[in-house]
Scaffold this motif. Structure first.
Motif, mmCIF file in Angstrom:
data_model
loop_
_atom_site.group_PDB
_atom_site.id
_atom_site.type_symbol
_atom_site.label_atom_id
_atom_site.label_comp_id
_atom_site.label_asym_id
_atom_site.label_seq_id
_atom_site.Cartn_x
_atom_site.Cartn_y
_atom_site.Cartn_z
ATOM 1 N N ALA A 221 5.975 -5.287 1.981
ATOM 2 C CA ALA A 221 6.566 -3.957 1.807
ATOM 3 C C ALA A 221 6.411 -3.475 0.370
ATOM 4 N N ALA A 222 6.613 -4.372 -0.592
ATOM 5 C CA ALA A 222 6.480 -3.992 -2.002
ATOM 6 C C ALA A 222 5.041 -3.603 -2.326
ATOM 7 N N GLY A 223 4.076 -4.307 -1.729
ATOM 8 C CA GLY A 223 2.682 -3.968 -1.955
ATOM 9 C C GLY A 223 2.331 -2.602 -1.391
ATOM 10 N N ILE A 224 2.817 -2.319 -0.207
ATOM 11 C CA ILE A 224 2.579 -1.009 0.401
ATOM 12 C C ILE A 224 3.179 0.097 -0.465
ATOM 13 N N ASP A 225 4.378 -0.129 -0.956
ATOM 14 C CA ASP A 225 5.031 0.878 -1.797
ATOM 15 C C ASP A 225 4.232 1.129 -3.068
ATOM 16 N N LEU A 226 3.702 0.076 -3.659
ATOM 17 C CA LEU A 226 2.901 0.237 -4.871
ATOM 18 C C LEU A 226 1.633 1.030 -4.575
ATOM 19 N N ILE A 227 0.951 0.710 -3.485
ATOM 20 C CA ILE A 227 -0.284 1.421 -3.149
ATOM 21 C C ILE A 227 0.015 2.883 -2.810
ATOM 22 N N LEU A 228 1.140 3.120 -2.147
ATOM 23 C CA LEU A 228 1.533 4.499 -1.854
ATOM 24 C C LEU A 228 1.630 5.309 -3.139
ATOM 25 N N HIS A 229 2.170 4.707 -4.185
ATOM 26 C CA HIS A 229 2.384 5.426 -5.442
ATOM 27 C C HIS A 229 1.180 5.392 -6.382
#
Length: 334
Positions: A221-229
């Motif tokens: 989830a943290a990786g997805i959030d980083l890529i989203l931003h």
């Protein structure tokens, strides 16, 4: 970002991301669209239900998506049929949700003026790496070998085509095998934990040597959030923890953690077309600042504790007709 649409947010990885989003971004307006198929569960969102807007709907329905996406600044698409075994029994729901549903989302995102579209994909699109010591990188060709993986690869091609053809700002994440709280107990880790608690056999395909890179859901989830931003538009990013673990080791560690006998391991007929090794190089995401926090031993221990503390959650799931029918259909002759 003001308003975020999370599709498939009542599922496993999606619900873990919803928890992260409301915790790390309290100023966001979070909308969750979920069809609540057999793997979707509103109990997964119970701790954050007052912080989100939930809409029940199908990503393959333009009307449902049009309502949910209105005013959204970004979309993160978790909604998918995900179990390889089920795709081998009937691939049609996978085509409808994973391919047609993604297309509907992309078209509605384009019409609604969405600023960023993040597609959550899988390392299975790369195909089998068995017999090699290499790790998949983002520029590798996609060679999916199961109906599930093929539909995820098709969805990626659609996503990137909308970036090229229509100028939609798109990014894709390719995550490795994920485990942790709220995972539907048809997948290996929760299946083995819950079966062990019930003193039922732990079914291992073939000789149990198939290797996966196991990543905790919070890290995913943290990786997805980083890529989203921070991900570059039009790019894919691998997410993996770097722990290559065989099915045999998963079973052994779970039995040890629960104090159960090794004799609960049961070797069953192998899965057709079984990929025996996945492994990704996550350097591209790590260059943006992502780093997994959970080691495999610590993450598995935390996950075993969660399922032991939440026995009523998974017992309700395993008592439902959808679970019992699949278990009987898939394992009865193995």
């Amino acid at each position: 970002m003001g308003r975020l649409l999370i599709t498939g947010g009542a599922g496993f990885i999606g619900s873990n991301y919803v928890h992260l989003a409301v915790r790390e971004h309290p100023d966001w307006e979070v909308v969750v669209l979920d069809k609540l198929t057999y793997a979707g569960n509103l109990e997964n969102l119970q701790p954050v239900k007052d912080r989100i807007t939930f809409l029940r709907g199908d990503i393959a329905s333009p009307a449902d998506v049009e309502q949910a996406i209105a005013g959204a600044d970004a979309v993160v698409n978790f909604a998918a049929e995900t179990h390889v075994d089920r795709s081998l029994l009937d691939s049609r729901p996978f085509v409808r949700t994973n391919v047609e549903g993604t297309l509907v989302l992309l078209e509605e995102a384009r019409r609604a003026g969405v600023k960023r579209f993040c597609q959550v994909s899988t390392d299975e699109v790369y195909g089998d790496l068995s017999g090699t010591d290499r790790h998949s990188v983002e520029i590798d060709p996609l060679r999916p070998r199961s109906p599930y993986a093929a539909t995820k690869a098709a969805a990626e091609h659609l996503v990137f085509s909308y970036g090229t053809s229509y100028g939609l700002d798109v990014v894709v994440t390719r995550g490795s095998n994920t485990y942790g709280p709220y995972q539907y107990p048809e997948k290996i880790v929760p299946l083995f934990i819950t079966n062990a608690v019930e003193d039922k056999p732990l079914p291992l395909y073939g000789d149990g040597s198939a290797v996966r890179d196991y990543m905790h859901a919070e890290d995913h989830a943290a990786g997805i959030d980083l890529i989203l931003h921070r991900g570059e538009s039009g790019q894919a990013y691998n997410l993996g923890a770097g722990y290559e673990i065989s099915g045999l080791e998963v079973a052994a560690r779970i039995l040890e953690a629960l104090g159960k006998p090794p004799g609960l391991k049961r070797f069953v007929t192998d899965r057709p077309g079984h990929d025996y090794r996945y492994s990704v190089d996550a350097a591209k995401a790590e260059a943006l600042g992502w780093k997994p926090k959970w080691s495999w031993p610590q993450g598995l221990e935390q996950t075993v504790r969660w399922y032991c503390r939440n026995e009523s959650w998974w017992r309700r799931v395993k008592e439902r007709l959808e679970f019992r029918q699949h278990e009987r259909q898939w394992y009865s002759d193995r």
